[in-house]
Design a protein around this motif. Structure first.
Motif, PDB file in Angstrom:
ATOM      1  N   GLY A  77       3.229   2.628  -8.387  1.00 21.50           N
ATOM      2  CA  GLY A  77       4.504   3.316  -8.573  1.00 21.50           C
ATOM      3  C   GLY A  77       5.650   2.645  -7.850  1.00 21.50           C
ATOM      4  N   ASP A  78       6.746   3.374  -7.780  1.00 24.43           N
ATOM      5  CA  ASP A  78       7.919   2.940  -7.037  1.00 24.43           C
ATOM      6  C   ASP A  78       8.345   1.526  -7.403  1.00 24.43           C
ATOM      7  N   PHE A  79       8.913   1.407  -8.583  1.00 27.33           N
ATOM      8  CA  PHE A  79       9.270   0.084  -9.080  1.00 27.33           C
ATOM      9  C   PHE A  79      10.516  -0.463  -8.438  1.00 27.33           C
TER      10      PHE A  79
ATOM     11  N   PRO B 114       0.810  -1.233   0.000  1.00 25.85           N
ATOM     12  CA  PRO B 114       0.000   0.000   0.000  1.00 25.85           C
ATOM     13  C   PRO B 114       0.844   1.283   0.000  1.00 25.85           C
ATOM     14  N   ASN B 115       2.130   1.185   0.384  1.00 25.42           N
ATOM     15  CA  ASN B 115       3.006   2.359   0.311  1.00 25.42           C
ATOM     16  C   ASN B 115       3.389   2.702  -1.119  1.00 25.42           C
ATOM     17  N   ASN B 116       3.335   1.723  -1.985  1.00 25.38           N
ATOM     18  CA  ASN B 116       3.773   1.927  -3.369  1.00 25.38           C
ATOM     19  C   ASN B 116       2.603   1.967  -4.344  1.00 25.38           C
ATOM     20  N   ILE B 117       1.405   1.976  -3.794  1.00 24.04           N
ATOM     21  CA  ILE B 117       0.210   2.166  -4.611  1.00 24.04           C
ATOM     22  C   ILE B 117      -0.321   3.553  -4.261  1.00 24.04           C
TER      23      ILE B 117
HETATM   24 MG    MG Z   1       8.072   3.131  -1.832  1.00 17.70          MG
END
Ligand code: MG
Ligand code: ATP
Ligand code: MG
Length: 328
Positions: free
Chosen positions: A185-187, A171-174
């Motif tokens: 994001g954040d691949f 959930p931090n990278n969505i």
């Molecule tokens: Mg991240």
């Protein structure tokens, strides 16, 4: 001169990870806001290894409504910008450019060997993460929950169709964009770059604003990591992301009242494979889908396209209308 300083005005730091900093910037030419990620590279000489160029070229292939938009990337040598650097102030910098059409990196003379080389990545700015929305402790209704899940899976299907494995779907990278649409994001660029090319800054604290702690005070990627990644299997495929998706899916359908409740329930799920019986009774379909996504064997997990075809309810009329209006 520095392309970064010429073209962008730094507005505020958005945070940092193990390998770089992300700064909210205003582009001086178009007046719009962007998130610019700066990654310090260990190798201080240009041109940088082909592999990095290939990987940034891969990022640039991702063009989808539910994937964080990538604009351009470039290298600079020198101390640049005021945010996210231990050294403040600016110095002369040499830059080496490549656009998303392909990679071409000119060898640029190195005047000061002590200066670092940075990789800059200009991305769409996303104002919120799914983690932040979860933590506002609002419950989603059924339609909203399917809508969110479908957008995430559509983004993921595109990523997988490009032959990319995200490997850090949490959930931090969505993210949510300004219109409240999902953007993955954040691949974890660190994962597709050679690790030794990145200058890991051990001096940085591991937490940043907006990053959530799990019940033990650790930043939580633990619950989302597929067992084959934990066990260090030599070959990982896109099904690793489907496991992570399962946990995100569960959180969408099972809002937690507190961080401690989340920790206890996600721990039971991870360690014992146990789901709250009352939740299973209320959402039997979702529970069986979750179990399939969490299958120990990656090949038993459905793919993102399988989910879109067979597991999700059809789109609502209003969504179809939304999409039509969006493309007009
Ligand atoms: Mg991240
Ligand atoms: P790591 O990648 O080392 O696991 P991380 O994901 O926290 O850690 P970064 O990827 O460098 O670190 O991101 C740093 C911060 O910038 C995070 O808080 C992230 O939410 C934010 N961020 C990243 N991309 C964007 C974006 N496109 N728009 C808005 N914020 C972003
Ligand atoms: Mg990251």
């Amino acid at each position: 001169s520095s392309r970064y300083l010429n073209d962008f005005e730094e507005l505020q730091p958005l945070g940092h990870g193990g390998f770089g900093h992300v700064v909210l910037c205003k582009n001086k030419l178009d007046g719009r806001q962007y998130a610019v990620k700066k990654i310090r590279l260990k190798d201080k000489t240009l041109p940088v290894n082909d592999r990095i160029l290939r990987e940034v070229a891969t990022l640039s292939r991702l063009q989808h409504q539910h994937v964080v938009r990538y604009y351009q990337a470039w290298f600079e040598t020198g101390v640049v910008g005021i945010f996210g650097d231990s050294t403040w102030g600016s110095a002369t910098a040499t830059s080496s450019t490549f656009s998303h059409k392909g990679a071409s990196s000119a060898g640029v003379g190195q005047e000061n060997k002590l200066e670092s080389t940075y990789l800059y990545i200009q991305m769409e700015f996303c104002p919120r993460t799914l983690r932040q929305v979860f933590e506002s402790y609002n419950h989603f209704d059924k339609d909203q929950a399917w809508h969110l899940c479908r957008q995430i899976v559509e983004g993921l299907a595109h990523i997988h169709a490009q032959g990319i494995i995200h490997r850090d779907l949490t959930p931090n990278n969505i993210f949510f964009d300004a219109r409240n649409d999902i953007k993955i994001g954040d691949f974890g660029l660190a994962k597709f770059l050679e690790l030794e090319q990145l200058d890991h800054d051990a001096a940085l604290p591991t937490d940043t604003a907006g990053v959530s702690m799990d019940g033990t005070g650790q930043v939580g990627t633990y619950f989302y990591t597929a067992p084959e990644i934990e066990q260090g299997w030599p070959k990982i495929d896109e099904k690793a992301d489907m496991y992570s998706l399962g946990i995100v899916f569960f959180e969408v359908w099972h809002p937690f009242g507190t961080a401690m409740e989340r920790h206890v329930i996600l721990s039971d799920l991870k360690l014992k494979g146990e789901l709250p019986p009352s939740w299973v009774a209320q959402f039997p379909e979702q529970a069986s889908l979750l179990r399939r996504l969490m299958s120990p064997s990656p090949s038993d997990r459905p793919s993102a396209t399988d989910l879109l075809k067979h597991a999700f309810p059809p789109r609502m009329e209003s969504e179809l209308l939304d999409n039509m209006l969006r493309t007009m």
